[in-house]
Write a protein that holds these residues in place. Sequence first.
Motif, PDB file in Angstrom:
ATOM      1  N   THR A  28       0.832  -1.199   0.000  1.00  0.00           N
ATOM      2  CA  THR A  28       0.000   0.000   0.000  1.00  0.00           C
ATOM      3  C   THR A  28       0.869   1.252   0.000  1.00  0.00           C
ATOM      4  OG1 THR A  28      -1.712  -1.200   1.216  1.00  0.00           O
ATOM      5  CG2 THR A  28      -1.868   1.193   1.210  1.00  0.00           C
ATOM      6  N   ALA A  29       1.902   1.264   0.830  1.00  0.00           N
ATOM      7  CA  ALA A  29       2.808   2.417   0.882  1.00  0.00           C
ATOM      8  C   ALA A  29       3.504   2.618  -0.459  1.00  0.00           C
ATOM      9  CB  ALA A  29       3.832   2.223   1.999  1.00  0.00           C
ATOM     10  N   ALA A  30       3.938   1.547  -1.108  1.00  0.00           N
ATOM     11  CA  ALA A  30       4.620   1.656  -2.402  1.00  0.00           C
ATOM     12  C   ALA A  30       3.668   2.187  -3.470  1.00  0.00           C
ATOM     13  CB  ALA A  30       5.180   0.299  -2.821  1.00  0.00           C
ATOM     14  N   ILE A  31       2.432   1.721  -3.469  1.00  0.00           N
ATOM     15  CA  ILE A  31       1.447   2.187  -4.457  1.00  0.00           C
ATOM     16  C   ILE A  31       1.114   3.659  -4.215  1.00  0.00           C
ATOM     17  CG2 ILE A  31      -0.957   1.943  -5.205  1.00  0.00           C
ATOM     18  CD1 ILE A  31      -0.594  -1.096  -4.790  1.00  0.00           C
ATOM     19  N   GLU A  32       0.938   4.041  -2.951  1.00  0.00           N
ATOM     20  CA  GLU A  32       0.647   5.444  -2.638  1.00  0.00           C
ATOM     21  C   GLU A  32       1.805   6.349  -3.048  1.00  0.00           C
ATOM     22  OE1 GLU A  32      -0.312   5.304   1.524  1.00  0.00           O
ATOM     23  OE2 GLU A  32      -2.410   4.819   1.133  1.00  0.00           O
ATOM     24  N   ALA A  33       3.034   5.915  -2.827  1.00  0.00           N
ATOM     25  CA  ALA A  33       4.201   6.703  -3.224  1.00  0.00           C
ATOM     26  C   ALA A  33       4.258   6.846  -4.738  1.00  0.00           C
ATOM     27  CB  ALA A  33       5.482   6.052  -2.705  1.00  0.00           C
TER      28      ALA A  33
END
Length: 123
Positions: A108-113
């Motif tokens: 999720t963090a990678a996609i948001e970034a």
Amino acid sequence: MKDFKKSYSFGGKRDLGAKRGPSMFGGRADRSSESHKATCDGCHAVCEVPFVPNGKKPVYCRNCYKSRATTTAFSGQPFPRTDASADESSNDLKKQFSILNTKLDRLTAAIEAQTRVLSSSAG
């Protein structure tokens, strides 16, 4: 080849009242009707079963098997688990869910970034 097609109808109507010969695929017709003596693990009575008991799994007489099937039908387990094994599997599931949640948080963090990078370069 014509005889084969006549004798076996694939997908066509079958005469369900006709007696079938031995099954090619290991069906009930291939099984032996031999009975083997065993001692029931439920009531400790001598009974006959249609398989050779190997001592690794419990053997039940007809009555005990039927009563166990009705009491454990909705539990999803063939035999009731002991408290120790239930606690052990519960802890194992908690560990697996924790690992899975950690991986999902990272994704999720990678996609948001990546979304932030793409939206800032587009705007």
